[in-house]
Write a protein that holds these residues in place. Structure first.
Motif, PDB file in Angstrom:
ATOM      1  N   GLN A  41       0.843  -1.192   0.000  1.00 15.22           N
ATOM      2  CA  GLN A  41       0.000   0.000   0.000  1.00 15.22           C
ATOM      3  C   GLN A  41       0.881   1.246   0.000  1.00 15.22           C
ATOM      4  OE1 GLN A  41      -2.753  -0.286   3.290  1.00 15.22           O
ATOM      5  NE2 GLN A  41      -4.067  -1.738   2.206  1.00 15.22           N
ATOM      6  N   ASP A  70      -0.185  -1.045  -4.446  1.00 17.42           N
ATOM      7  CA  ASP A  70      -1.592  -0.675  -4.294  1.00 17.42           C
ATOM      8  C   ASP A  70      -1.617   0.824  -4.045  1.00 17.42           C
ATOM      9  OD1 ASP A  70      -4.257  -0.402  -3.777  1.00 17.42           O
ATOM     10  OD2 ASP A  70      -4.250  -1.530  -1.905  1.00 17.42           O
ATOM     11  N   LYS A  72      -2.715   4.743  -3.725  1.00 14.65           N
ATOM     12  CA  LYS A  72      -3.784   5.608  -3.235  1.00 14.65           C
ATOM     13  C   LYS A  72      -3.305   7.051  -3.293  1.00 14.65           C
ATOM     14  CE  LYS A  72      -6.501   6.768   0.907  1.00 14.65           C
ATOM     15  NZ  LYS A  72      -6.718   6.470   2.345  1.00 14.65           N
TER      16      LYS A  72
END
Length: 325
Positions: A41, A70, A72
Motif C-alpha cells: 500500500q 496498491d 492511493k
C-alpha cells in the motif's frame, strides 16, 4: 485549482517538529506487505492539477499494480501540506514543484526527489503557465511588467522567480515588478476585475482567463529554460534509505506512466475528469505540460541560481545533485 507550491509556512517548521508527527516505523511500514507477497500500500500526496495526470493514468493502466503497488492518492492544497506529510510518514511519496523542494532542502527538511513529474513544453505563448493581461492592457511584453502588479499563487517561489527572468531577458527591470499572492482559481476574476495588472496562471486558470478575453504576454517557464523541470515526485530520505526496493518500484511505474501519457495525450487529458472538476468546455482547450521521464539537471541548476539571486534560500545554496540525482 489549488495552490501547487510550498508556502512560507515551511520556513517555520523544524525537522524535529515534522518527524515527530510520524511513527518511528513510518519509513519502513510500506515494506511489510511486499515481503509477505501481498501488494504494498502506497499513499501519494498530490495536488489535483493537470501535471499529475500521468499518475492517475498509470494507476488505471495497471503500471503500479503490476509492480505490486496498491496506489492511493490523497489530495492536498499544496506543498506546505505534502512535504511534511511525506517526512512524517503520512504519505510515502509526494508531488511538488522543484523550487519548493530546493527550499525544503536548504531548511534541513529530509526529502529526496525520486522521479520526474512535469516540465515546460517549451512553447513560448502556449506553455503550461503564462502571464496574462486584459486584452486592452498597455502591457505588450514581459518588459512592460516592470512597475506593474503581478499575481502569483505563492510569493518567493517558482512563479515570481521565473516571471522575473522573463522580464530580465526581455530587457525590463525585474526589481520593479510588484508581486501579490492570489490562488490560481481566483486569478481570472482578479485580472478581469482590475485588482492586478497581470497574473501568472497555471491550468485551467489561464484557459478560463483566455475565454474572458485575456492575452498572453510572457511564458516564464519556457523563457527561463524550454526544458525546465517544473515538478517531481519525492520521498523522505528515511524511506529512500530504508526501502530502496519500494522507491525503485515506484520510480519504474511512474516512468512508464510518464512515457505513456506523453504518447497518449488524449487519454491523459480525459483522465483529468476523474480527479478534477474541469468542465468539458475547458478540458479540450487546456495546455498540457511535457512529461519527460528524466529531470533536466541543467534547467534545475539555472532555477537554483535564479532562486539564489532572489534570496529565497536564505544564503544556503541547494545541493541539486543530492536532491535530484
Amino acid at each position: 485549482m489549488h495552490r501547487c507550491t510550498l508556502g512560507l509556512a515551511l520556513v517555520t517548521m523544524t525537522v524535529a517538529g515534522i518527524t515527530a508527527c510520524g511513527s518511528p516505523d513510518s519509513g519502513s511500514a510500506a515494506a511489510s506487505s511486499a515481503e509477505d507477497g501481498k501488494a504494498t500500500q502506497v499513499t501519494v500526496g498530490v495536488i489535483p492539477i493537470v501535471d499529475v495526470a500521468p499518475l492517475y493514468l498509470g494507476q488505471k493502466k495497471g503500471f503500479f499494480s503490476s509492480r505490486g503497488i496498491d496506489l492511493k492518492m490523497v489530495s492536498a492544497q499544496g506543498g506546505a501540506a505534502i512535504i511534511p506529510g511525506v517526512v512524517s510518514g503520512q504519505f510515502q511519496f509526494g508531488f511538488s514543484n522543484t523550487t519548493s523542494l530546493m527550499l525544503a532542502q536548504t531548511r534541513g527538511v529530509p526529502v529526496k526527489s525520486v522521479v520526474n513529474g512535469a516540465a515546460s513544453n517549451g512553447k513560448v505563448g502556449a506553455d503550461v503557465t503564462a502571464v496574462l493581461v486584459e486584452k486592452d492592457s498597455p502591457v505588450k511584453s514581459a518588459r512592460d511588467l516592470a512597475g506593474r502588479t503581478v499575481a502569483v499563487n505563492t510569493l518567493q517561489n517558482i512563479g515570481d522567480t521565473t516571471v522575473r527572468e522573463s522580464v530580465r531577458t526581455d530587457g525590463g527591470d525585474p526589481a520593479e515588478v510588484k508581486f501579490v499572492e492570489i490562488p490560481f482559481d481566483q486569478m481570472p476574476a482578479a485580472l478581469d476585475g482590475g485588482r492586478v495588472d497581470a497574473a501568472w496562471m497555471g491550468e485551467p486558470a489561464q484557459t478560463i482567463a483566455k475565454g474572458q478575453g485575456a492575452r498572453v504576454v510572457a511564458s516564464p517557464f519556457a523563457e527561463t529554460d524550454p526544458k525546465l523541470t517544473v515538478a517531481t515526485y519525492f520521498t523522505s530520505t528515511k524511506i529512500a534509505q530504508r526501502n530502496p526496493a519500494l522507491v525503485k518500484q515506484f520510480e519504474e511505474a511512474m516512468t512508464e506512466s510518464l512515457e505513456y501519457a506523453s504518447s497518449h495525450p488524449d487519454e491523459a487529458r480525459q483522465i483529468l475528469t476523474t480527479y478534477t472538476k474541469i468542465g468539458s468546455d475547458v478540458l479540450t482547450k487546456l495546455t498540457l505540460p511535457n512529461w519527460p521521464a528524466q529531470v533536466d539537471i541543467a534547467s534545475l541548476e539555472k532555477l537554483a541560481e535564479l532562486g539564489e539571486q532572489d534570496g529565497i534560500f536564505s544564503g544556503k545554496k541547494p545541493d541539486i545533485g543530492a536532491l535530484f540525482s
